[in-house]
Each structure stands twice: as structure tokens, then as C-alpha cells.
Scaffold this motif. Structure first.
Motif, PDB file in Angstrom:
ATOM      1  N   ILE A 178      16.632  -1.933  -1.795  1.00  9.45           N
ATOM      2  CA  ILE A 178      15.343  -1.225  -1.837  1.00  9.45           C
ATOM      3  C   ILE A 178      14.350  -2.037  -2.658  1.00  9.45           C
ATOM      4  CG2 ILE A 178      14.154   0.811  -2.757  1.00  9.45           C
ATOM      5  CD1 ILE A 178      16.601   2.445  -1.873  1.00  9.45           C
ATOM      6  N   PHE A 179      14.796  -2.567  -3.793  1.00 14.71           N
ATOM      7  CA  PHE A 179      13.920  -3.392  -4.628  1.00 14.71           C
ATOM      8  C   PHE A 179      13.452  -4.635  -3.876  1.00 14.71           C
ATOM      9  CE2 PHE A 179      15.637  -1.946  -9.062  1.00 14.71           C
ATOM     10  CZ  PHE A 179      15.129  -0.684  -8.828  1.00 14.71           C
ATOM     11  N   VAL A 180      14.361  -5.277  -3.138  1.00 15.80           N
ATOM     12  CA  VAL A 180      14.005  -6.476  -2.365  1.00 15.80           C
ATOM     13  C   VAL A 180      12.940  -6.132  -1.332  1.00 15.80           C
ATOM     14  CG1 VAL A 180      14.876  -8.130  -0.655  1.00 15.80           C
ATOM     15  CG2 VAL A 180      16.172  -7.712  -2.749  1.00 15.80           C
ATOM     16  N   VAL A 181      13.126  -5.030  -0.633  1.00 14.48           N
ATOM     17  CA  VAL A 181      12.158  -4.609   0.389  1.00 14.48           C
ATOM     18  C   VAL A 181      10.813  -4.281  -0.254  1.00 14.48           C
ATOM     19  CG1 VAL A 181      11.627  -2.800   2.075  1.00 14.48           C
ATOM     20  CG2 VAL A 181      13.900  -3.841   2.035  1.00 14.48           C
ATOM     21  N   ALA A 207       9.095  -7.471  -1.200  1.00 20.61           N
ATOM     22  CA  ALA A 207       8.586  -8.153  -0.008  1.00 20.61           C
ATOM     23  C   ALA A 207       7.321  -7.479   0.522  1.00 20.61           C
ATOM     24  CB  ALA A 207       9.659  -8.190   1.080  1.00 20.61           C
ATOM     25  N   MET A 208       7.235  -6.172   0.361  1.00 22.70           N
ATOM     26  CA  MET A 208       6.068  -5.423   0.815  1.00 22.70           C
ATOM     27  C   MET A 208       4.946  -5.441  -0.221  1.00 22.70           C
ATOM     28  SD  MET A 208       8.060  -2.134   2.461  1.00 22.70           S
ATOM     29  CE  MET A 208       6.580  -1.170   2.560  1.00 22.70           C
ATOM     30  N   GLY A 209       5.214  -5.983  -1.404  1.00 24.17           N
ATOM     31  CA  GLY A 209       4.219  -5.993  -2.473  1.00 24.17           C
ATOM     32  C   GLY A 209       4.026  -4.634  -3.119  1.00 24.17           C
ATOM     33  N   LYS A 210       5.023  -3.759  -3.008  1.00 31.33           N
ATOM     34  CA  LYS A 210       4.905  -2.401  -3.535  1.00 31.33           C
ATOM     35  C   LYS A 210       5.836  -2.145  -4.709  1.00 31.33           C
ATOM     36  CE  LYS A 210       3.053  -0.506   0.547  1.00 31.33           C
ATOM     37  NZ  LYS A 210       1.831   0.175   0.533  1.00 31.33           N
TER      38      LYS A 210
END
Length: 175
Positions: A159-162, A165-168
Motif C-alpha cells: 500500500i505504501f509503495v502504491v 507511486a501515486m504521489g499520495k
């Protein structure tokens, strides 16, 4: 409106420790029941009401663990400087790329299974629920439950990686 999770994490208050411990503790309570069933060849198969009675003891134990962890954290890092440094290293990608606290997830999976078994024993002694297992079966189930700890850590890390990657991913600016 309430504070964001990033703001709560930055403040490092006991309520955050309790809430996160209860959230993950509930997940591990369920996985521990399955692992105890596996370790006892399904001889341990509690009814929902028995599990709920045991959970009432479990919640008290988890809150105690959370407050104990908070107290130790405050002794180890009273200013929060070490925690802030570690969080900055994680955000910078210098630590824990996918797993969130690999060693911690092993200890958590094992320990929460022990707490689950203890909560069923307490419920057995006080409320007469059905709970039959040996110490050896509890230890085997706790070893099995390490997989749940690693799975939870991997899930959180992904979840952290995603989010990164999304800048969120939460930053100090959003806290």
C-alpha cells in the motif's frame, strides 16, 4: 474535522497506539484462531459466542500491550527524534522498501497468537468456554501465525509503495 492519520502518527499519542493495536490485533485474533485450528487438527474449533467471550479478554490484553509499547517507546525515544529519523529514512526509500518492520511482523504474528490462546484460556476459566489445546500446539500455531504477520507487513508495504507511486504518501507537509 478529525486529524489525519499522518497528523496522529506525528503526535504519537497513546490513542494511536491503542487504535492501531486493536485494528491489527483483531486481524491477528482471527488468523490465530485459524492457526490454532490447523495446529490442533481442527480439535480447537470455537463457537462464535465463545470466540466473542475470549475476544473480550483479548481486547484488555491488547490495550495493555499497546500502552506498554507506548511507554517503552517514550523511554527509548522521549523526544520522538529517532522515530522521525526512521520515518524520514523510510519515506526516502533508504529502509523497508516493501516490508514494514520485517522483524516486528515476525514478533507480532507469534505474540498475538500467544495472546489469543491466553484469552481463550482466561475465557475458559472465567466463562467456561470450550478451549482445548496444548502448549506445544499453541507454539506451533504461533509459528504458523508468523506468516500472517509477514503477510500483514507485506500488504501494508505494498500500500505504501502504491501511495508513493501515486504521489499520495503522507509527508510532513500534509501532517
Amino acid at each position: 474535522m478529525g486529524k489525519s492519520l499522518a497528523q496522529q502518527a506525528a503526535e504519537n499519542k497513546p490513542t494511536l497506539w491503542i487504535n492501531v493495536s486493536l485494528m491489527w490485533g483483531t486481524v491477528f485474533f482471527v488468523t490465530s484462531i485459524f492457526m490454532l485450528q490447523l495446529a490442533t487438527d481442527a480439535a480447537f474449533s470455537p463457537e462464535w459466542l465463545d470466540a466473542l467471550k475470549a475476544y473480550s479478554f483479548y481486547v484488555v490484553m491488547v490495550i495493555g500491550v499497546a500502552l506498554g509499547g507506548y511507554a517503552v517507546n517514550k523511554l527509548y525515544d522521549p523526544t520522538g527524534e529517532k522515530r522521525a529519523k526512521r520515518q524520514a529514512e523510510v519515506k526516502a526509500g533508504m529502509k523497508e522498501q516493501v516490508f514494514v518492520s520485517f522483524a516486528g511482523s515476525i514478533a507480532t504474528g507469534f505474540s498475538f497468537c500467544l495472546l489469543t490462546a491466553l484469552s481463550f484460556l482466561c475465557a475458559k476459566w472465567v466463562m467456561h468456554v470450550s478451549a482445548e489445546f496444548s502448549l506445544q500446539q499453541v507454539l506451533v500455531a504461533s509459528i504458523y501465525n508468523i506468516g500472517a504477520g509477514l503477510g500483514g507487513s507485506l500488504f501494508t508495504g505494498l500500500i505504501f509503495v502504491v501511495l508513493k507511486a501515486m504521489g499520495k504518501f503522507p509527508s510532513e507537509q500534509s501532517a
